[in-house]
Design a protein around this motif. Sequence first.
Motif, PDB file in Angstrom:
ATOM      1  N   GLY A  44      -8.306  -0.632  -5.682  1.00 48.32           N
ATOM      2  CA  GLY A  44      -8.595   0.558  -5.058  1.00 48.32           C
ATOM      3  C   GLY A  44      -8.175   1.557  -6.658  1.00 48.32           C
ATOM      4  N   ALA A  80      -4.426   4.514   5.422  1.00 50.39           N
ATOM      5  CA  ALA A  80      -5.163   4.214   4.696  1.00 50.39           C
ATOM      6  C   ALA A  80      -6.528   5.013   4.244  1.00 50.39           C
ATOM      7  CB  ALA A  80      -5.675   2.599   4.602  1.00 50.39           C
ATOM      8  N   TRP A 139      -8.941   3.303  -2.044  1.00 56.99           N
ATOM      9  CA  TRP A 139      -8.870   1.198  -1.917  1.00 56.99           C
ATOM     10  C   TRP A 139     -10.173   1.284  -2.361  1.00 56.99           C
ATOM     11  CZ3 TRP A 139      -4.809  -0.649  -3.424  1.00 56.99           C
ATOM     12  CH2 TRP A 139      -3.645  -0.461  -2.964  1.00 56.99           C
ATOM     13  N   GLN A 140     -10.245   0.064  -2.197  1.00 58.15           N
ATOM     14  CA  GLN A 140     -11.811  -0.373  -2.263  1.00 58.15           C
ATOM     15  C   GLN A 140     -12.273  -1.858  -0.720  1.00 58.15           C
ATOM     16  OE1 GLN A 140     -14.701   0.314  -4.385  1.00 58.15           O
ATOM     17  NE2 GLN A 140     -12.964   1.507  -4.851  1.00 58.15           N
ATOM     18  N   LEU A 151      -5.227  -6.261  -2.579  1.00 54.25           N
ATOM     19  CA  LEU A 151      -6.563  -5.483  -2.218  1.00 54.25           C
ATOM     20  C   LEU A 151      -6.132  -4.973  -3.524  1.00 54.25           C
ATOM     21  CD1 LEU A 151      -7.689  -3.320   0.231  1.00 54.25           C
ATOM     22  CD2 LEU A 151      -5.646  -2.270  -0.035  1.00 54.25           C
ATOM     23  N   LEU A 156      -7.185  -1.230   5.985  1.00 56.85           N
ATOM     24  CA  LEU A 156      -8.476  -0.048   5.117  1.00 56.85           C
ATOM     25  C   LEU A 156      -8.740   0.905   6.360  1.00 56.85           C
ATOM     26  CD1 LEU A 156      -9.868  -1.919   2.206  1.00 56.85           C
ATOM     27  CD2 LEU A 156      -8.092   0.115   2.340  1.00 56.85           C
ATOM     28  N   VAL A 178       0.728  -1.139  -0.384  1.00 59.40           N
ATOM     29  CA  VAL A 178      -0.087   0.013  -0.236  1.00 59.40           C
ATOM     30  C   VAL A 178       1.069   1.928   0.295  1.00 59.40           C
ATOM     31  CG1 VAL A 178      -1.262   1.195   1.755  1.00 59.40           C
ATOM     32  CG2 VAL A 178      -2.127  -1.163   0.851  1.00 59.40           C
TER      33      VAL A 178
END
Length: 185
Positions: free
Chosen positions: A107, A184, A116-117, A105, A179, A67
Amino acid sequence: MTFARSESFRSIGQILAADVLPALYRMQRLPLRISCLGTISYDGATETDCVDRSIPIGEAASPEDAVALAATRIARGDIRAAPEDTLRFRPRMIVIQDSASGLVLAGEVCAGIILWQQPVNNKTEATRIVVETSRLRGKAFAATGRGDHTAARDLRFQASRLEARLVDPAWREIASELLRLPQAA
């Protein structure tokens, strides 16, 4: 004399099954690969001249590192389709996958940040997303057949944005926890 079991007591078998084995399984699927999905085009090209492309960004040893690497590269704007400046790359999605191609992950890239989803919570929710993405990809196929490449690209992107929630079950809890962290967001 009887002993009352503490609510926090877990047997060694429960600890192994719930904590140790899933962590070992995830470690076998490292390193994580980060890639960026987007469109490439030449300077001055029209929207119909754009082509969808996936650009590898790098590898990471943990979801947190992945990330951070993705966020840094997007913030700097240093993701390129080619070393020369004649090709323009417009990033649209960041995807983090494990070595078995399981989704960790994903996004959407928006204004230099990654949105990010949140992973799906259950199989029913995942099934609904699969049905909806299939419908969108069918509409994209029809748009391509009509020669409407811009609409087809947008429909495929909508499907990809939904599919970003289809995180591999081995990574769902970790992705959800990641998340929840302030950095994040």
